[in-house]
Design an enzyme around this catalytic site. Structure first.
Site, short mmCIF file in Angstrom:
data_model
loop_
_atom_site.label_atom_id
_atom_site.label_comp_id
_atom_site.label_asym_id
_atom_site.label_seq_id
_atom_site.Cartn_x
_atom_site.Cartn_y
_atom_site.Cartn_z
N GLY A 75 12.48 -5.11 9.62
CA GLY A 75 11.32 -4.59 9.02
C GLY A 75 11.19 -3.48 8.13
O GLY A 75 10.32 -2.58 8.06
N GLY A 96 8.17 -2.10 5.28
CA GLY A 96 7.04 -1.92 5.87
C GLY A 96 6.73 -0.47 5.98
O GLY A 96 7.42 0.22 5.45
N GLN A 97 5.18 -0.24 6.33
CA GLN A 97 4.97 1.39 5.98
C GLN A 97 5.99 2.33 6.83
O GLN A 97 6.33 3.12 6.22
CB GLN A 97 3.49 1.38 6.66
CG GLN A 97 2.60 2.70 6.44
CD GLN A 97 1.68 2.83 7.41
OE1 GLN A 97 1.40 2.16 8.30
NE2 GLN A 97 1.05 4.11 7.21
N ASP A 99 14.70 -6.95 5.95
CA ASP A 99 13.41 -7.34 6.12
C ASP A 99 13.48 -8.90 5.46
O ASP A 99 14.56 -9.46 5.21
CB ASP A 99 12.59 -6.53 4.97
CG ASP A 99 11.00 -6.50 5.80
OD1 ASP A 99 10.44 -7.67 5.85
OD2 ASP A 99 10.48 -5.40 5.70
N ILE A 100 12.36 -9.55 5.52
CA ILE A 100 12.23 -10.92 5.10
C ILE A 100 12.20 -11.21 3.29
O ILE A 100 12.77 -12.14 3.10
CB ILE A 100 10.70 -11.39 5.70
CG1 ILE A 100 10.67 -13.04 5.54
CG2 ILE A 100 9.39 -10.61 5.17
CD1 ILE A 100 11.34 -13.70 6.85
N ARG A 101 12.14 -10.01 3.03
CA ARG A 101 12.36 -10.01 1.53
C ARG A 101 12.85 -8.64 1.07
O ARG A 101 12.50 -7.60 1.96
CB ARG A 101 11.05 -10.50 0.60
CG ARG A 101 9.79 -9.87 0.84
CD ARG A 101 8.79 -10.41 0.02
NE ARG A 101 8.37 -11.56 0.83
CZ ARG A 101 7.45 -11.69 1.77
NH1 ARG A 101 6.75 -10.55 2.33
NH2 ARG A 101 7.27 -12.73 2.25
N ASP A 114 15.18 -12.90 8.63
CA ASP A 114 14.32 -13.53 9.29
C ASP A 114 14.15 -12.90 10.84
O ASP A 114 15.10 -13.44 11.57
CB ASP A 114 13.98 -14.95 9.20
CG ASP A 114 12.75 -15.57 9.87
OD1 ASP A 114 12.14 -14.66 10.83
OD2 ASP A 114 12.93 -16.78 9.87
N TYR A 154 -3.28 -9.31 18.28
CA TYR A 154 -2.31 -8.13 18.26
C TYR A 154 -2.13 -7.39 19.48
O TYR A 154 -0.92 -7.41 20.06
CB TYR A 154 -2.75 -7.59 17.06
CG TYR A 154 -1.76 -5.82 16.90
CD1 TYR A 154 -0.38 -6.26 16.46
CD2 TYR A 154 -2.43 -4.84 16.98
CE1 TYR A 154 0.07 -5.30 15.98
CE2 TYR A 154 -1.51 -3.67 16.52
CZ TYR A 154 -0.32 -3.81 16.09
OH TYR A 154 0.19 -2.70 15.98
N ILE A 169 -1.27 5.19 11.54
CA ILE A 169 -0.24 5.87 11.10
C ILE A 169 -0.79 5.91 9.68
O ILE A 169 -0.84 5.34 8.90
CB ILE A 169 0.96 5.16 11.13
CG1 ILE A 169 1.47 5.07 12.51
CG2 ILE A 169 2.15 6.43 10.58
CD1 ILE A 169 1.57 6.19 13.56
C1 AKB Z 1 -3.59 -1.47 13.26
O1 AKB Z 1 -4.58 -1.05 12.89
O2 AKB Z 1 -3.19 -2.73 13.55
C2 AKB Z 1 -2.19 -0.80 13.50
C3 AKB Z 1 -2.30 -0.24 14.95
C4 AKB Z 1 -3.21 0.95 15.47
O3 AKB Z 1 -1.39 -0.49 15.72
N1 AKB Z 1 -2.20 0.48 12.52
#
Ligand code: AKB
Length: 316
Positions: A9, A12-13, A35-37, A53, A143, A173
């Protein structure tokens, strides 16, 4: 044994900045980005890169063995807002990628694992202020459920199989190099871009939504700091609370107005408001401070200054 790091990853950010930081610290060839790409030119040209992947066990294993990887930072994940749109995709990505790495570590193919958790592990029944390390946890987002489950598995693999897995519960973040994707805290980055470009911002959270946040430089120091700490000092193997600052959209807009006086913010809360309302406003991270010496550096106004300074060139 020589250290060889794999970042999954890496585009990513957080992955982008973690890759840069670790390459500067250990040398480019010691840090394999994946990363995936493919990522941007800067990342692709700064050291080895593998298209990978994270859900494909055999492919991850091949990279681990071919490069003689010792440490893995597993940064691939689907964040809170996108995960609500694609629940099963999010669950599969967030869990399968973790099991792949935990199992490689269990088999002795990897020495040390970093896996990010989040403030999303908490839910509406959690105490909102100064949220303790150990408390009620009833996450209501896909999540959050995946992160809480992941934490349980990390602790299980450590206790049962001795896997050296380390984790922190990231707050939102804030950074200027790579845009985040699909999070609820993303407004705190977008607001800087819109402030510089249009001098106004329509926020998808309401004015009073106070959330825990952190500037990227602190997040990178925490991530590398916990991985470099002595194994005996890492007493929590689920995930550590981590804090730096808390603010709401009104407060960040006031901070921006100190530099852009005509900046205006208005509010149109959407489905992300419910997600944010279920999360803590502030976090107690005394365990991280006591166990492995965590200390943050950035508060709101310092972060605002750095963000505007670094982004202004893009909109000049
Ligand atoms: C989100 O907003 O989903 C993330 C987190 C707080 O894990 N930045």
């Amino acid at each position: 044994m020589k250290k060889r790091i794999l970042i999954i990853g890496a585009c990513g950010q957080i992955g982008t900045e973690l890759t840069n930081f670790l390459r500067e610290k250990h040398g480019s060839h010691k840090v394999i980005a994946s990363d995936i790409r493919e990522g941007d030119d800067e990342l692709m040209e700064s050291g080895p890169f593998e298209v990978l992947d994270a859900m494909d066990y055999d492919a991850v294993q091949d990279v681990v063995i071919n490069y003689e990887i010792t440490d893995v930072y597993l940064m691939a994940a689907m964040l809170s807002a996108t995960a609500e749109k694609f629940p099963m995709k999010a669950w599969n990505l967030n869990m399968d990628s973790l099991f792949n790495i935990l199992n490689l570590a269990k088999e002795g193919k990897v020495n040390k694992v970093f896996w990010p958790s989040s403030i999303a592990v908490f839910g509406a029944t959690t105490p909102k202020q100064d949220t303790p390390q150990r408390t009620v946890m009833e996450p209501s987002t896909v999540y959050g459920i995946s992160k809480q489950t992941g934490e349980r598995w990390c602790e299980y693999y450590n206790k049962r199989f001795g896997v050296d897995v380390r984790s922190i519960r990231y707050p939102g973040i804030v950074s200027y190099k790579t845009l985040p994707g699909g999070g609820t805290t993303d407004y705190a980055i977008d607001i800087f871009h819109k402030a510089l470009k249009h001098q106004n911002y329509i926020c998808f959270l309401n004015a009073e939504t106070t959330l825990p946040m952190m500037y990227m430089e602190d997040a990178i120091r925490a991530t590398v700091g916990i991985m470099e700490a002595d194994e005996a000092d890492i007493k929590i193997r689920s995930s550590y609370n981590l804090a730096a600052m808390s603010f709401n959209p009104e407060e960040i807009s006031e901070s921006i107005k100190k530099h852009i006086p005509n900046f205006e913010i208005s509010y149109q809360p959407d489905f992300r408001q419910d997600i944010a309302d279920s999360w803590p406003s502030s976090i107690n991270d005394s365990a991280a401070r006591d166990d492995w010496g965590w200390q943050h550096r950035y508060a709101l106004d310092e972060m605002t200054e750095e963000m505007l300074e670094n982004l202004k060139g893009e909109y000049a």
